[in-house]
Motif scaffolding. Structure first.
Motif, PDB file in Angstrom:
ATOM      1  N   PHE A  51       0.838  -1.208   0.000  1.00 11.14           N
ATOM      2  CA  PHE A  51       0.000   0.000   0.000  1.00 11.14           C
ATOM      3  C   PHE A  51       0.871   1.255   0.000  1.00 11.14           C
ATOM      4  CE2 PHE A  51      -1.860   3.165   3.012  1.00 11.14           C
ATOM      5  CZ  PHE A  51      -2.802   3.703   2.143  1.00 11.14           C
ATOM      6  N   VAL A  52       1.835   1.290   0.896  1.00 10.94           N
ATOM      7  CA  VAL A  52       2.689   2.473   1.029  1.00 10.94           C
ATOM      8  C   VAL A  52       3.516   2.699  -0.231  1.00 10.94           C
ATOM      9  CG1 VAL A  52       4.675   3.401   2.306  1.00 10.94           C
ATOM     10  CG2 VAL A  52       2.755   2.422   3.544  1.00 10.94           C
ATOM     11  N   ILE A  53       3.972   1.646  -0.854  1.00 15.19           N
ATOM     12  CA  ILE A  53       4.790   1.780  -2.067  1.00 15.19           C
ATOM     13  C   ILE A  53       3.933   2.148  -3.275  1.00 15.19           C
ATOM     14  CG2 ILE A  53       6.197   0.463  -3.717  1.00 15.19           C
ATOM     15  CD1 ILE A  53       7.351  -1.022  -1.271  1.00 15.19           C
ATOM     16  N   SER A  54       2.708   1.611  -3.348  1.00 18.61           N
ATOM     17  CA  SER A  54       1.896   1.832  -4.540  1.00 18.61           C
ATOM     18  C   SER A  54       1.238   3.208  -4.607  1.00 18.61           C
ATOM     19  CB  SER A  54       0.821   0.742  -4.655  1.00 18.61           C
ATOM     20  OG  SER A  54      -0.112   0.844  -3.599  1.00 18.61           O
ATOM     21  N   MET A 152       6.253   8.752   0.338  1.00 20.37           N
ATOM     22  CA  MET A 152       7.652   8.488   0.023  1.00 20.37           C
ATOM     23  C   MET A 152       8.500   8.458   1.287  1.00 20.37           C
ATOM     24  SD  MET A 152       7.923   7.700  -3.062  1.00 20.37           S
ATOM     25  CE  MET A 152       9.672   7.714  -3.282  1.00 20.37           C
ATOM     26  N   TRP A 153       8.180   9.303   2.243  1.00 21.89           N
ATOM     27  CA  TRP A 153       8.858   9.281   3.540  1.00 21.89           C
ATOM     28  C   TRP A 153       8.607   7.941   4.224  1.00 21.89           C
ATOM     29  CZ3 TRP A 153       6.734   9.361   8.566  1.00 21.89           C
ATOM     30  CH2 TRP A 153       7.663   9.530   9.596  1.00 21.89           C
ATOM     31  N   SER A 154       7.348   7.455   4.122  1.00 20.59           N
ATOM     32  CA  SER A 154       7.013   6.158   4.704  1.00 20.59           C
ATOM     33  C   SER A 154       7.761   5.029   4.024  1.00 20.59           C
ATOM     34  CB  SER A 154       5.500   5.915   4.624  1.00 20.59           C
ATOM     35  OG  SER A 154       4.795   6.893   5.317  1.00 20.59           O
ATOM     36  N   VAL A 155       7.923   5.110   2.711  1.00 20.76           N
ATOM     37  CA  VAL A 155       8.708   4.112   1.977  1.00 20.76           C
ATOM     38  C   VAL A 155      10.149   4.135   2.473  1.00 20.76           C
ATOM     39  CG1 VAL A 155       9.680   3.538  -0.294  1.00 20.76           C
ATOM     40  CG2 VAL A 155       7.253   4.072  -0.083  1.00 20.76           C
ATOM     41  N   TYR A 156      10.685   5.321   2.679  1.00 25.48           N
ATOM     42  CA  TYR A 156      12.048   5.460   3.186  1.00 25.48           C
ATOM     43  C   TYR A 156      12.178   4.836   4.563  1.00 25.48           C
ATOM     44  CZ  TYR A 156      16.312   7.618   4.894  1.00 25.48           C
ATOM     45  OH  TYR A 156      17.558   7.829   5.426  1.00 25.48           O
ATOM     46  N   ILE A 157      11.205   5.083   5.442  1.00 28.65           N
ATOM     47  CA  ILE A 157      11.228   4.536   6.805  1.00 28.65           C
ATOM     48  C   ILE A 157      11.137   3.015   6.768  1.00 28.65           C
ATOM     49  CG2 ILE A 157       9.949   4.419   8.992  1.00 28.65           C
ATOM     50  CD1 ILE A 157      11.535   7.013   8.592  1.00 28.65           C
ATOM     51  N   ILE A 158      10.255   2.479   5.911  1.00 33.48           N
ATOM     52  CA  ILE A 158      10.093   1.025   5.822  1.00 33.48           C
ATOM     53  C   ILE A 158      11.369   0.389   5.289  1.00 33.48           C
ATOM     54  CG2 ILE A 158       8.898  -0.809   4.558  1.00 33.48           C
ATOM     55  CD1 ILE A 158       6.369   0.851   4.756  1.00 33.48           C
ATOM     56  N   GLY A 159      11.980   1.020   4.283  1.00 34.22           N
ATOM     57  CA  GLY A 159      13.181   0.464   3.658  1.00 34.22           C
ATOM     58  C   GLY A 159      14.359   0.651   4.543  1.00 34.22           C
TER      59      GLY A 159
END
Length: 159
Positions: A51-54, A152-159
Motif C-alpha cells: 500500500f505504502v509503495i503503490s 515516500m517518507w514512509s517508503v524510506y522509513i520502511i526500507g
C-alpha cells in the motif's frame, strides 16, 4: 459576474477538485490494489508495505490525468448538463451531469469510473461551499504533493 469571472470561478474549483479527488483516488486504489503486479499478499505487513509503495506510483501517474482530463471533461459535462436542463427541466441538471461524468469516466472502465465518481462528488461538495480564488487553486496543488511526500517518507522509513 461576467463570462470571464464565471470561467475563472469554475476553473479554480475544478483545480481544487482535481487535487482532492486525485489524492483520494491514489489512496483508495492503493488500499484496494496494493500490489499491481498480482503477487500474493501473505501478511498484514506485506499488504501495508505494498500500500505504502503503490500510492506514490498511483499518484504520480493518475494525478496529471485527473487534473487535465478530469477538469476538461467535468467542465464540458457541467456546461452540457446546464444547456440540456435549460431546455428540459432545470431540476434535472444534476442528473444530466452525473450521466455525463459516468460516460466520460468509462474510458478505462473501473479505474477511471472510480476517479470520475470521486471527482464528481468532490466537485459537488465544493460547489456548495462558496467561491474560490486562484491562490486557493494553487495552494491545493500542495495536497497531492504532500500526500506523495508523506508516502515516500514512509517508503524510506520502511526500507
Amino acid at each position: 459576474m461576467g463570462f470571464r469571472g464565471e470561467i475563472s470561478q469554475v476553473l479554480t474549483r475544478k483545480i481544487i477538485t482535481s487535487s482532492i479527488a486525485g489524492s483520494l483516488f491514489a489512496i483508495l486504489l492503493g488500499l484496494f490494489v496494493p500490489n499491481p503486479f498480482g503477487e500474493d499478499i501473505s501478511s498484514i505487513g506485506v499488504y501495508f508495505q505494498g500500500f505504502v509503495i503503490s500510492v506514490p506510483v498511483y499518484l504520480m501517474y493518475s494525478f496529471p490525468v485527473i487534473l487535465l482530463y478530469g477538469t476538461i471533461t467535468s467542465t464540458i459535462s457541467d456546461y452540457v448538463a446546464r444547456v440540456i436542463s435549460n431546455y428540459t427541466n432545470r431540476n434535472f441538471k444534476l442528473y444530466f451531469s452525473i450521466i455525463l461524468h459516468i460516460l466520460f469516466g468509462l474510458i478505462l472502465l473501473w479505474y477511471s469510473l472510480l476517479a470520475s465518481f470521486l471527482y464528481f462528488i468532490t466537485d459537488y461538495i465544493l460547489s456548495k461551499r462558496g467561491t474560490y480564488k486562484w491562490n486557493n487553486a494553487l495552494k491545493s496543488i500542495g495536497i497531492p504533493a504532500l500526500v506523495w511526500i508523506l508516502f515516500m517518507w514512509s517508503v524510506y522509513i520502511i526500507g
